[in-house]
Scaffold this active site. Structure first.
Site, mmCIF file in Angstrom:
data_model
loop_
_atom_site.group_PDB
_atom_site.id
_atom_site.type_symbol
_atom_site.label_atom_id
_atom_site.label_comp_id
_atom_site.label_asym_id
_atom_site.label_seq_id
_atom_site.Cartn_x
_atom_site.Cartn_y
_atom_site.Cartn_z
ATOM 1 N N LYS A 80 0.905 4.111 -2.955
ATOM 2 C CA LYS A 80 0.567 5.520 -2.682
ATOM 3 C C LYS A 80 1.748 6.433 -3.041
ATOM 4 C CE LYS A 80 -3.688 5.541 -0.926
ATOM 5 N NZ LYS A 80 -4.806 5.989 -1.781
ATOM 6 N N TYR B 50 0.852 -1.204 0.000
ATOM 7 C CA TYR B 50 0.000 0.000 0.000
ATOM 8 C C TYR B 50 0.886 1.253 0.000
ATOM 9 C CZ TYR B 50 -3.488 3.295 1.999
ATOM 10 O OH TYR B 50 -4.319 4.361 2.250
HETATM 11 N N1 LIG Z 1 -9.565 6.490 6.031
HETATM 12 C C1 LIG Z 1 -8.274 6.547 6.315
HETATM 13 O O1 LIG Z 1 -7.849 6.443 7.482
HETATM 14 C C2 LIG Z 1 -7.261 6.775 5.223
HETATM 15 C C3 LIG Z 1 -5.936 7.029 5.566
HETATM 16 C C4 LIG Z 1 -5.010 7.272 4.560
HETATM 17 C C5 LIG Z 1 -5.414 7.267 3.234
HETATM 18 N N2 LIG Z 1 -6.712 6.983 2.934
HETATM 19 C C6 LIG Z 1 -7.099 6.988 1.518
HETATM 20 O O2 LIG Z 1 -8.241 7.816 1.393
HETATM 21 C C7 LIG Z 1 -9.091 7.307 0.360
HETATM 22 C C8 LIG Z 1 -10.504 7.111 0.895
HETATM 23 O O3 LIG Z 1 -10.451 6.251 2.001
HETATM 24 P P1 LIG Z 1 -11.758 5.848 2.833
HETATM 25 O O4 LIG Z 1 -11.250 5.262 4.111
HETATM 26 O O5 LIG Z 1 -12.730 6.954 2.847
HETATM 27 O O6 LIG Z 1 -12.297 4.664 1.898
HETATM 28 P P2 LIG Z 1 -13.489 3.615 2.095
HETATM 29 O O7 LIG Z 1 -12.892 2.263 1.960
HETATM 30 O O8 LIG Z 1 -14.303 3.933 3.313
HETATM 31 O O9 LIG Z 1 -14.416 3.930 0.827
HETATM 32 C C9 LIG Z 1 -13.892 3.822 -0.450
HETATM 33 C C10 LIG Z 1 -15.025 3.767 -1.472
HETATM 34 O O10 LIG Z 1 -14.393 3.531 -2.729
HETATM 35 C C11 LIG Z 1 -15.059 2.505 -3.416
HETATM 36 N N3 LIG Z 1 -14.078 1.798 -4.236
HETATM 37 C C12 LIG Z 1 -13.159 0.898 -3.801
HETATM 38 N N4 LIG Z 1 -12.473 0.437 -4.837
HETATM 39 C C13 LIG Z 1 -12.944 1.048 -5.941
HETATM 40 C C14 LIG Z 1 -12.640 0.941 -7.324
HETATM 41 N N5 LIG Z 1 -11.709 0.070 -7.750
HETATM 42 N N6 LIG Z 1 -13.301 1.729 -8.203
HETATM 43 C C15 LIG Z 1 -14.275 2.568 -7.768
HETATM 44 N N7 LIG Z 1 -14.625 2.688 -6.469
HETATM 45 C C16 LIG Z 1 -13.966 1.934 -5.569
HETATM 46 C C17 LIG Z 1 -15.659 1.606 -2.338
HETATM 47 O O11 LIG Z 1 -16.794 0.902 -2.822
HETATM 48 C C18 LIG Z 1 -16.007 2.617 -1.237
HETATM 49 O O12 LIG Z 1 -17.337 3.080 -1.346
HETATM 50 C C19 LIG Z 1 -8.409 6.041 -0.147
HETATM 51 O O13 LIG Z 1 -7.605 6.367 -1.263
HETATM 52 C C20 LIG Z 1 -7.527 5.616 1.008
HETATM 53 O O14 LIG Z 1 -6.436 4.833 0.585
HETATM 54 C C21 LIG Z 1 -7.643 6.743 3.885
#
Ligand SMILES: NC(=O)c1ccc[n+]([C@@H]2O[C@H](COP(=O)([O-])OP(=O)(O)OC[C@H]3O[C@@H](n4cnc5c(N)ncnc54)[C@H](O)[C@@H]3O)[C@@H](O)[C@H]2O)c1
Length: 259
Positions: free
Chosen positions: A167, A163
């Site tokens: 990123k 991951y």
């Molecule tokens: N939440 C955190 O703590 C955190 C921390 C660092 C980075 N991020 C990054 O922030 C972003 C959002 O995270 P989150 O926690 O809100 O995500 P989440 O997992 O809660 O929601 C992601 C959404 O994206 C959709 N999705 C997944 N794969 C997909 C694909 N291949 N095509 C289209 N849609 C897709 C899923 O159905 C889901 O509704 C991500 O890129 C994640 O890597 C999140």
């Protein structure tokens, strides 16, 4: 038009916008006057966010596709038409469920098959959408690309090597594209998150012992809120950020610092 309508007349695509951070970004861009194309893998999620935005007086349309599927992304780009703002938010492991404890393992205990889903969504997914939607921004001499990465990709995170790599790759890719398209009025930036939870975490969520341990590593002793990320993304995708490109902005409660 009120002062808040900084994005009026713009169209924005937010990937993975059916929940979490992406949903908050979609809401914020719509609140600022953009028409939002709400992408997700899950039809119902995209539809629900479109309905919420409409109920709040904004404009949105659903677009259900998998960012890891190049042919689906190309078809979606043709169907959706040009956008001025692209927010690459779909990430994690690229599936409908968020990361769970079972997803974390020391690198030496993993195999190439375990890495694939991270690279496919967090790196190839970003490359696919940028490849599909950037030409229209260049033609229009205006565009904003914002990619959500993670501090795992900036400073490294044990048990999340694939991951982290994906990123970091997305941020490096963004810097290269930023150099190519700045002269066309298109900016390309990344936003690097620490742990972001629900907008209003439940008692059950807050009681998780793993959460307390995680929070102790943050200078600001709480997890982030999706709305806080949305505010930064909104700025970077708006008219006032036209001289900001090729950068990675941490929003992480002080999890790590950068110069
Ligand atoms: N939440 C955190 O703590 C955190 C921390 C660092 C980075 N991020 C990054 O922030 C972003 C959002 O995270 P989150 O926690 O809100 O995500 P989440 O997992 O809660 O929601 C992601 C959404 O994206 C959709 N999705 C997944 N794969 C997909 C694909 N291949 N095509 C289209 N849609 C897709 C899923 O159905 C889901 O509704 C991500 O890129 C994640 O890597 C999140």
């Amino acid at each position: 038009m009120t002062d808040e309508h900084t994005h009026a007349g713009r169209r924005a695509l937010v990937t993975g916008a059916g929940q979490g951070v992406g949903r908050a970004i979609a809401h914020e861009l719509a609140r600022r006057g953009a028409e939002v194309v709400v992408n997700d893998l899950v039809d119902d999620r995209a539809g629900a966010v479109v309905a919420e935005i409409a109920a709040a007086g904004g404009r949105a349309v659903p677009s259900v596709f998998d960012v890891t599927d190049w042919s689906a992304v190309r078809q979606a780009a043709e169907a959706a038409g040009p956008v001025d703002i692209l927010v690459n938010n779909a990430g994690n492991a690229g599936r409908v469920t968020s990361l769970t404890r079972g997803d974390f393992a020391p690198f030496v205990e993993t195999a190439p098959a375990d890495w694939e889903s991270y690279l496919r969504v967090n790196l190839y997914g970003v490359m696919h959408t940028v490849r599909a939607f950037l030409p229209a921004m260049i033609d229009k001499s205006w565009g904003r690309v914002v990619t959500i990465i993670s501090d795992a990709g900036r400073v490294g995170e044990p048990t999340m090597a694939a991951y982290s790599a994906a990123k970091a790759g997305a941020a490096g890719f963004s810097r290269a594209v930023a150099r190519e398209v700045g002269r066309h009025g298109v900016t390309v930036n990344s936003v690097s998150l620490g742990t972001v939870g629900p907008e209003e975490p439940s008692d059950e969520y807050l009681k998780d012992p793993g959460l307390a341990q995680s929070i102790s590593r943050y200078v600001i002793r709480r997890i982030g809120r999706p709305g806080e990320v949305a505010a930064l993304v909104s700025f970077l995708s708006g008219p006032e950020a036209g001289w900001v490109t090729g950068q990675t902005y941490p929003i992480n409660g002080g999890y790590s610092f950068s110069f």
